[in-house]
Design a protein around this motif. Structure first.
Motif, short mmCIF file in Angstrom:
data_model
loop_
_atom_site.label_atom_id
_atom_site.label_comp_id
_atom_site.label_asym_id
_atom_site.label_seq_id
_atom_site.Cartn_x
_atom_site.Cartn_y
_atom_site.Cartn_z
N THR A 19 0.83 -1.20 0.00
CA THR A 19 0.00 0.00 0.00
C THR A 19 0.87 1.25 0.00
O THR A 19 2.01 1.23 0.44
N SER A 24 -4.13 0.29 -1.87
CA SER A 24 -3.45 -0.85 -2.47
C SER A 24 -2.91 -0.49 -3.85
O SER A 24 -3.63 0.03 -4.69
N GLN A 61 1.68 -5.41 3.23
CA GLN A 61 0.55 -5.82 4.08
C GLN A 61 0.71 -7.24 4.55
O GLN A 61 1.24 -8.07 3.94
#
Length: 61
Positions: A19, A24, A61
């Motif tokens: 991100t 994203s 992430q």
């Protein structure tokens, strides 16, 4: 994100989620300065605008 991790993600065939500012993105390439990368939004078409961002602001992430 560290430079070496950006390189690993770019060379990986896996779908690794990252991100930028909580959004994203795909990392398209590491820029020549080694401190910035070109990214675009995940799910965007090929004509989507790309951005140059500081790799320190990209999060895995």
């Amino acid at each position: 994100m560290e430079l070496n991790r950006v390189k690993q993600i770019l060379s990986s065939s896996a779908d690794i989620e990252v991100t930028y500012n909580g959004v994203s993105v795909w990392i398209d390439k590491l820029n020549e300065d080694g401190k910035t990368a070109t990214v675009h939004l995940r799910g965007a078409n090929d004509f989507e605008e790309r951005s140059h961002v500081d790799i320190s602001e990209v999060k895995e992430q």
